[in-house]
Design a protein around this motif. Sequence first.
Motif, PDB file in Angstrom:
ATOM      1  N   GLU A  71       0.831  -1.199   0.000  1.00  0.00           N
ATOM      2  CA  GLU A  71       0.000   0.000   0.000  1.00  0.00           C
ATOM      3  C   GLU A  71       0.868   1.253   0.000  1.00  0.00           C
ATOM      4  O   GLU A  71       1.839   1.355   0.758  1.00  0.00           O
ATOM      5  CB  GLU A  71      -0.907  -0.003   1.234  1.00  0.00           C
ATOM      6  N   GLU A  72       0.490   2.203  -0.841  1.00  0.00           N
ATOM      7  CA  GLU A  72       1.212   3.469  -0.877  1.00  0.00           C
ATOM      8  C   GLU A  72       1.107   4.170   0.475  1.00  0.00           C
ATOM      9  O   GLU A  72       0.044   4.210   1.095  1.00  0.00           O
ATOM     10  CB  GLU A  72       0.634   4.374  -1.969  1.00  0.00           C
ATOM     11  N   GLY A  73       2.228   4.685   0.955  1.00  0.00           N
ATOM     12  CA  GLY A  73       2.259   5.334   2.255  1.00  0.00           C
ATOM     13  C   GLY A  73       2.582   4.396   3.391  1.00  0.00           C
ATOM     14  O   GLY A  73       2.915   4.831   4.493  1.00  0.00           O
ATOM     15  N   PRO A  89      -6.386   4.895  -8.171  1.00  0.00           N
ATOM     16  CA  PRO A  89      -7.309   6.010  -8.414  1.00  0.00           C
ATOM     17  C   PRO A  89      -7.657   6.089  -9.899  1.00  0.00           C
ATOM     18  O   PRO A  89      -6.790   5.848 -10.754  1.00  0.00           O
ATOM     19  CB  PRO A  89      -6.495   7.237  -7.973  1.00  0.00           C
ATOM     20  N   PRO A  90      -8.887   6.411 -10.244  1.00  0.00           N
ATOM     21  CA  PRO A  90      -9.285   6.482 -11.657  1.00  0.00           C
ATOM     22  C   PRO A  90      -8.432   7.447 -12.481  1.00  0.00           C
ATOM     23  O   PRO A  90      -8.284   7.260 -13.692  1.00  0.00           O
ATOM     24  CB  PRO A  90     -10.746   6.940 -11.591  1.00  0.00           C
ATOM     25  N   SER A 102      -8.592  -5.355 -11.502  1.00  0.00           N
ATOM     26  CA  SER A 102      -8.362  -3.923 -11.309  1.00  0.00           C
ATOM     27  C   SER A 102      -9.592  -3.308 -10.661  1.00  0.00           C
ATOM     28  O   SER A 102     -10.731  -3.626 -11.028  1.00  0.00           O
ATOM     29  CB  SER A 102      -8.047  -3.232 -12.641  1.00  0.00           C
ATOM     30  N   VAL A 103      -9.351  -2.431  -9.673  1.00  0.00           N
ATOM     31  CA  VAL A 103     -10.427  -1.856  -8.871  1.00  0.00           C
ATOM     32  C   VAL A 103     -10.130  -0.377  -8.631  1.00  0.00           C
ATOM     33  O   VAL A 103      -8.982  -0.006  -8.369  1.00  0.00           O
ATOM     34  CB  VAL A 103     -10.541  -2.578  -7.502  1.00  0.00           C
ATOM     35  N   ALA A 104     -11.147   0.470  -8.714  1.00  0.00           N
ATOM     36  CA  ALA A 104     -10.981   1.885  -8.395  1.00  0.00           C
ATOM     37  C   ALA A 104     -10.778   2.050  -6.895  1.00  0.00           C
ATOM     38  O   ALA A 104     -11.452   1.418  -6.082  1.00  0.00           O
ATOM     39  CB  ALA A 104     -12.203   2.677  -8.851  1.00  0.00           C
ATOM     40  N   SER A 105      -9.827   2.921  -6.527  1.00  0.00           N
ATOM     41  CA  SER A 105      -9.490   3.101  -5.119  1.00  0.00           C
ATOM     42  C   SER A 105      -8.973   4.519  -4.902  1.00  0.00           C
ATOM     43  O   SER A 105      -8.513   5.178  -5.841  1.00  0.00           O
ATOM     44  CB  SER A 105      -8.420   2.081  -4.709  1.00  0.00           C
ATOM     45  N   ASP A 106      -9.031   4.988  -3.655  1.00  0.00           N
ATOM     46  CA  ASP A 106      -8.517   6.318  -3.333  1.00  0.00           C
ATOM     47  C   ASP A 106      -6.995   6.366  -3.356  1.00  0.00           C
ATOM     48  O   ASP A 106      -6.405   7.428  -3.517  1.00  0.00           O
ATOM     49  CB  ASP A 106      -9.009   6.759  -1.949  1.00  0.00           C
TER      50      ASP A 106
END
Length: 315
Positions: free
Chosen positions: A50-52, A94-95, A125-129
Amino acid sequence: MLNLEDLGEEGFLERLATWVKTRNPAVRISIGDDALVLRDGTVVTSDSYEEGVHFSRLYFSPEDIGFKAAAATLSDLAAMGAEPICFLLNLFAPPRCEIDFLKRLYSGMEEVCGRLGVEIAGGDSVASDKLILSCTALGKTTDPLLRSGALAGDLLYLSGFPGLSRVGQQALRRGVEGFEDAKRRHLRPQPRIALGIALRGKVSACMDVSDGISTDAGRLAKASKVKLVVEYERLPRHPELLAFAEQYGGHWDSLALNGGEDYELLFTASHDLPDCIADLPIHRIGRIEEGKGAFLEIGGELRPLLPKGWDHFSK
């Protein structure tokens, strides 16, 4: 009410093992090792990045992100002595994530997978924040290396140099020059596939060091139901580890014992092993005795080796 922070990652996994049942005879090794093993020799592992949490775009290129996610996942196959076959990625993004960024990310994955003959075989693939990479890798072995085979009288070994990735991470965060080996170890770890395969039939227990020796040694001791002793004087010390500790006021032994993401192999054997296997330096760092728990021996005195490595949920 009890929560994940109270239990920590290890406590949660212990609870999880009591919530689910072993019911399919095709499953040989389930929860509790580096990967799942089926009776036919198929080995399956999954990991998430995960980023961060696991990487920062401040100093990771897109290629670095893809490379590290694939390499770290494949490291679990190395720990099992498996030959890797294929890799799948569930991409949460993110989109508005740029296509060129994703192309470069996949090129990093392709670099490490291509080197090892691993096929990137799809995923989701899934849209995510935020950017999250959920990875799965499959391999094969008829003689898996397990965490649970260490016996009293065995010797404890480690490949490579512990703490180097942590040095690289801190050097990158501080923006300091030099420490190139350490930075490379953090950005682009190398899964020890050839070493894992070479150790089949030669070692009694094995796992990869992803969360630091102080944490992972305790896991091996617990799985094998033995007492594990790390001998302080035998810990390998990379020159960049010593230099970083001297220049920036840290303790080299804390970095070596608690630094995670080295993805080296920690293993036991009933006999002396060569100093080099599969072109990698091998260090004897301790021993296995009757009893339980992990300990650090300094000057003949035994102290509990407290798990101070990475834990996602710990306070």
